[in-house]
Design a protein around this motif. Structure first.
Motif, PDB file in Angstrom:
ATOM      1  N   THR A  19       0.750  -1.305  -0.034  1.00 47.59           N
ATOM      2  CA  THR A  19       0.037   0.156   0.084  1.00 47.59           C
ATOM      3  C   THR A  19       0.729   1.223  -0.001  1.00 47.59           C
ATOM      4  O   THR A  19       0.421   2.190  -0.435  1.00 47.59           O
ATOM      5  N   THR A  20       2.210   1.142   0.569  1.00 49.44           N
ATOM      6  CA  THR A  20       2.853   2.452   0.441  1.00 49.44           C
ATOM      7  C   THR A  20       3.421   2.614  -0.924  1.00 49.44           C
ATOM      8  O   THR A  20       3.883   3.535  -1.264  1.00 49.44           O
ATOM      9  N   GLY A  21       3.743   1.435  -1.724  1.00 50.33           N
ATOM     10  CA  GLY A  21       4.211   1.584  -2.939  1.00 50.33           C
ATOM     11  C   GLY A  21       3.409   1.963  -4.144  1.00 50.33           C
ATOM     12  O   GLY A  21       3.709   2.626  -4.866  1.00 50.33           O
ATOM     13  N   LEU A  22       2.065   1.567  -3.905  1.00 49.56           N
ATOM     14  CA  LEU A  22       1.098   1.950  -5.067  1.00 49.56           C
ATOM     15  C   LEU A  22       1.058   3.477  -5.270  1.00 49.56           C
ATOM     16  O   LEU A  22       1.118   3.930  -6.475  1.00 49.56           O
ATOM     17  N   PRO A  23       0.879   4.349  -4.305  1.00 51.19           N
ATOM     18  CA  PRO A  23       0.957   5.816  -4.651  1.00 51.19           C
ATOM     19  C   PRO A  23       2.074   6.362  -5.162  1.00 51.19           C
ATOM     20  O   PRO A  23       1.940   7.344  -6.197  1.00 51.19           O
ATOM     21  N   LYS A  24       3.126   5.692  -5.374  1.00 52.37           N
ATOM     22  CA  LYS A  24       4.451   6.012  -5.979  1.00 52.37           C
ATOM     23  C   LYS A  24       4.470   5.581  -7.327  1.00 52.37           C
ATOM     24  O   LYS A  24       5.228   6.300  -8.184  1.00 52.37           O
ATOM     25  N   LEU A  25       3.351   4.643  -7.598  1.00 54.74           N
ATOM     26  CA  LEU A  25       3.375   4.206  -9.070  1.00 54.74           C
ATOM     27  C   LEU A  25       2.418   4.708  -9.995  1.00 54.74           C
ATOM     28  O   LEU A  25       2.583   4.775 -10.988  1.00 54.74           O
ATOM     29  N   PHE A  26       1.368   5.095  -9.396  1.00 56.27           N
ATOM     30  CA  PHE A  26      -0.007   5.386 -10.036  1.00 56.27           C
ATOM     31  C   PHE A  26      -0.361   6.932  -9.623  1.00 56.27           C
ATOM     32  O   PHE A  26      -0.780   7.171  -8.766  1.00 56.27           O
ATOM     33  N   SER A  27      -0.665   7.689 -10.558  1.00 55.74           N
ATOM     34  CA  SER A  27      -0.800   8.918 -10.493  1.00 55.74           C
ATOM     35  C   SER A  27      -2.328   9.503 -10.181  1.00 55.74           C
ATOM     36  O   SER A  27      -2.610  10.331  -9.594  1.00 55.74           O
ATOM     37  N   PHE A  28      -3.058   8.480 -10.441  1.00 55.36           N
ATOM     38  CA  PHE A  28      -4.654   8.704 -10.098  1.00 55.36           C
ATOM     39  C   PHE A  28      -4.996   8.672  -8.425  1.00 55.36           C
ATOM     40  O   PHE A  28      -5.914   8.825  -8.066  1.00 55.36           O
ATOM     41  N   ILE A  29      -3.832   8.051  -7.659  1.00 55.93           N
ATOM     42  CA  ILE A  29      -4.023   8.035  -6.272  1.00 55.93           C
ATOM     43  C   ILE A  29      -3.555   9.307  -5.546  1.00 55.93           C
ATOM     44  O   ILE A  29      -2.349  10.116  -6.129  1.00 55.93           O
ATOM     45  N   PRO A  30      -4.434   9.996  -4.869  1.00 57.04           N
ATOM     46  CA  PRO A  30      -4.068  11.419  -4.607  1.00 57.04           C
ATOM     47  C   PRO A  30      -2.988  11.644  -3.770  1.00 57.04           C
ATOM     48  O   PRO A  30      -2.408  12.633  -4.006  1.00 57.04           O
ATOM     49  N   ALA A  31      -2.373  10.698  -3.144  1.00 55.38           N
ATOM     50  CA  ALA A  31      -0.962  11.063  -2.590  1.00 55.38           C
ATOM     51  C   ALA A  31       0.273  11.034  -3.447  1.00 55.38           C
ATOM     52  O   ALA A  31       1.303  11.537  -3.204  1.00 55.38           O
ATOM     53  N   HIS A  32      -0.002  10.588  -4.638  1.00 56.16           N
ATOM     54  CA  HIS A  32       1.010  10.595  -5.792  1.00 56.16           C
ATOM     55  C   HIS A  32       1.579  11.887  -6.022  1.00 56.16           C
ATOM     56  O   HIS A  32       2.922  12.212  -6.160  1.00 56.16           O
ATOM     57  N   ARG A  33       0.791  13.158  -6.115  1.00 55.65           N
ATOM     58  CA  ARG A  33       1.155  14.547  -6.307  1.00 55.65           C
ATOM     59  C   ARG A  33       2.218  14.883  -5.188  1.00 55.65           C
ATOM     60  O   ARG A  33       3.080  15.416  -5.405  1.00 55.65           O
ATOM     61  N   VAL A  34       1.794  14.614  -3.938  1.00 60.25           N
ATOM     62  CA  VAL A  34       2.590  15.273  -2.659  1.00 60.25           C
ATOM     63  C   VAL A  34       3.927  14.332  -2.756  1.00 60.25           C
ATOM     64  O   VAL A  34       5.055  14.929  -2.340  1.00 60.25           O
ATOM     65  N   LEU A  35       3.919  13.015  -3.100  1.00 56.61           N
ATOM     66  CA  LEU A  35       4.891  12.266  -3.006  1.00 56.61           C
ATOM     67  C   LEU A  35       5.975  12.754  -4.326  1.00 56.61           C
ATOM     68  O   LEU A  35       7.340  12.555  -3.926  1.00 56.61           O
ATOM     69  N   LYS A  36       5.350  13.080  -5.236  1.00 54.53           N
ATOM     70  CA  LYS A  36       6.361  13.618  -6.584  1.00 54.53           C
ATOM     71  C   LYS A  36       7.081  14.807  -5.986  1.00 54.53           C
ATOM     72  O   LYS A  36       8.161  14.749  -6.127  1.00 54.53           O
ATOM     73  N   ASP A  37       6.119  15.669  -5.269  1.00 47.14           N
ATOM     74  CA  ASP A  37       7.068  16.844  -4.881  1.00 47.14           C
ATOM     75  C   ASP A  37       8.074  16.344  -3.713  1.00 47.14           C
ATOM     76  O   ASP A  37       9.158  17.057  -3.835  1.00 47.14           O
ATOM     77  N   ASP A  38       7.582  15.580  -2.668  1.00 42.53           N
ATOM     78  CA  ASP A  38       8.901  15.085  -1.999  1.00 42.53           C
ATOM     79  C   ASP A  38       9.967  14.474  -2.334  1.00 42.53           C
ATOM     80  O   ASP A  38      10.943  14.793  -2.025  1.00 42.53           O
TER      81      ASP A  38
END
Length: 129
Positions: A19-38
Protein backbone atom coordinates in the motif's frame (compact mmCIF):
# COMPACT_ATOMS: atom_id res chain seq x y z
CA UNK A 1 6.86 -20.24 5.77
CA UNK A 2 7.19 -18.55 9.12
CA UNK A 3 4.79 -19.42 11.91
CA UNK A 4 3.21 -17.40 14.70
CA UNK A 5 4.46 -13.86 15.11
CA UNK A 6 6.77 -14.14 12.09
CA UNK A 7 3.83 -15.11 9.88
CA UNK A 8 1.69 -12.22 11.13
CA UNK A 9 4.55 -9.78 10.63
CA UNK A 10 5.23 -11.01 7.10
CA UNK A 11 1.59 -10.65 6.07
CA UNK A 12 1.07 -7.31 7.82
CA UNK A 13 4.32 -5.74 6.64
CA UNK A 14 3.83 -7.13 3.15
CA UNK A 15 0.41 -5.52 2.93
CA UNK A 16 1.77 -2.28 4.38
CA UNK A 17 4.58 -2.04 1.83
CA UNK A 18 2.24 -2.88 -1.04
CA UNK A 19 0.00 0.00 0.00
CA UNK A 20 2.92 2.42 0.42
CA UNK A 21 4.38 1.47 -2.96
CA UNK A 22 1.18 1.96 -4.96
CA UNK A 23 0.88 5.77 -4.60
CA UNK A 24 4.42 6.11 -5.91
CA UNK A 25 3.44 4.20 -9.05
CA UNK A 26 -0.02 5.47 -9.99
CA UNK A 27 -0.88 9.12 -10.56
CA UNK A 28 -4.63 8.63 -9.98
CA UNK A 29 -3.94 8.00 -6.28
CA UNK A 30 -4.19 11.40 -4.50
CA UNK A 31 -0.94 10.99 -2.52
CA UNK A 32 1.02 10.65 -5.77
CA UNK A 33 1.26 14.42 -6.30
CA UNK A 34 2.56 15.05 -2.76
CA UNK A 35 5.07 12.21 -3.10
CA UNK A 36 6.24 13.57 -6.44
CA UNK A 37 7.02 16.93 -4.79
CA UNK A 38 8.72 15.17 -1.86
CA UNK A 39 10.97 13.11 -4.15
CA UNK A 40 12.26 16.30 -5.77
CA UNK A 41 13.61 17.18 -2.29
CA UNK A 42 14.67 13.60 -1.56
CA UNK A 43 16.80 13.49 -4.72
CA UNK A 44 18.86 16.45 -3.46
CA UNK A 45 20.14 14.41 -0.51
CA UNK A 46 20.35 11.02 -2.25
CA UNK A 47 22.85 8.88 -0.29
CA UNK A 48 25.08 8.37 -3.35
CA UNK A 49 25.26 12.09 -4.16
CA UNK A 50 28.84 12.35 -2.83
CA UNK A 51 29.77 9.89 -5.58
CA UNK A 52 28.16 12.13 -8.20
CA UNK A 53 24.98 10.06 -8.51
CA UNK A 54 21.85 12.22 -8.36
CA UNK A 55 18.69 10.45 -9.56
CA UNK A 56 15.87 11.90 -11.59
CA UNK A 57 13.20 12.50 -8.89
CA UNK A 58 10.41 10.86 -10.89
CA UNK A 59 12.46 7.76 -11.67
CA UNK A 60 13.64 7.67 -8.06
CA UNK A 61 10.04 7.69 -6.84
CA UNK A 62 9.02 4.97 -9.30
CA UNK A 63 12.03 2.82 -8.39
CA UNK A 64 11.23 3.05 -4.68
CA UNK A 65 7.56 2.28 -5.44
CA UNK A 66 8.43 -0.80 -7.50
CA UNK A 67 10.82 -2.05 -4.82
CA UNK A 68 8.31 -1.45 -2.01
CA UNK A 69 5.44 -3.08 -3.89
CA UNK A 70 7.47 -6.02 -5.19
CA UNK A 71 9.22 -6.69 -1.90
CA UNK A 72 5.88 -6.28 -0.09
CA UNK A 73 4.32 -9.00 -2.25
CA UNK A 74 7.32 -11.27 -1.68
CA UNK A 75 7.27 -10.58 2.06
CA UNK A 76 3.60 -11.41 2.33
CA UNK A 77 3.32 -14.32 -0.09
CA UNK A 78 6.79 -15.60 -0.95
CA UNK A 79 8.83 -18.55 0.20
CA UNK A 80 10.86 -18.24 3.38
CA UNK A 81 13.98 -17.25 1.44
CA UNK A 82 12.04 -14.62 -0.53
CA UNK A 83 10.52 -13.25 2.66
CA UNK A 84 13.89 -12.91 4.35
CA UNK A 85 15.46 -11.31 1.27
CA UNK A 86 12.59 -8.86 0.84
CA UNK A 87 12.67 -7.94 4.54
CA UNK A 88 16.38 -7.11 4.21
CA UNK A 89 15.75 -5.05 1.05
CA UNK A 90 12.93 -3.15 2.76
CA UNK A 91 15.10 -2.59 5.82
CA UNK A 92 17.67 -0.99 3.50
CA UNK A 93 14.97 1.20 1.94
CA UNK A 94 13.97 2.35 5.43
CA UNK A 95 17.58 3.13 6.35
CA UNK A 96 17.76 5.25 3.20
CA UNK A 97 14.45 6.90 4.06
CA UNK A 98 15.64 7.76 7.56
CA UNK A 99 18.92 9.09 6.17
CA UNK A 100 16.95 11.28 3.77
CA UNK A 101 14.72 12.72 6.50
CA UNK A 102 17.68 13.44 8.76
CA UNK A 103 19.65 15.01 5.89
CA UNK A 104 16.73 17.28 5.00
CA UNK A 105 16.55 18.46 8.60
CA UNK A 106 13.02 17.17 9.11
CA UNK A 107 11.72 17.20 12.66
CA UNK A 108 12.39 14.14 14.78
CA UNK A 109 8.73 13.11 14.85
CA UNK A 110 9.00 12.55 11.08
CA UNK A 111 11.64 9.92 11.82
CA UNK A 112 9.16 7.73 13.70
CA UNK A 113 7.61 5.86 10.72
CA UNK A 114 10.89 4.59 9.25
CA UNK A 115 12.20 3.72 12.71
CA UNK A 116 9.05 1.73 13.54
CA UNK A 117 9.24 -0.02 10.16
CA UNK A 118 12.90 -0.91 10.74
CA UNK A 119 12.03 -2.24 14.20
CA UNK A 120 9.21 -4.41 12.83
CA UNK A 121 11.35 -5.69 9.96
CA UNK A 122 14.14 -6.42 12.44
CA UNK A 123 11.69 -8.25 14.68
CA UNK A 124 10.49 -10.29 11.71
CA UNK A 125 14.05 -11.18 10.74
CA UNK A 126 14.90 -12.06 14.35
CA UNK A 127 11.82 -14.31 14.57
CA UNK A 128 12.55 -16.16 11.34
CA UNK A 129 16.32 -16.58 11.25
Amino acid sequence: MATGLGHLLSIGLGLFYCTTGLPKLFSFIPAHRVLKDDFVKFATVFPLKPLGIVPNPTLYMYAVGVIEFGAGVMLGLGSHEQQVTSAMVLFGIMVGGLYTLVSLGRKQTDWIPPIVCMALLGLYLFQTL
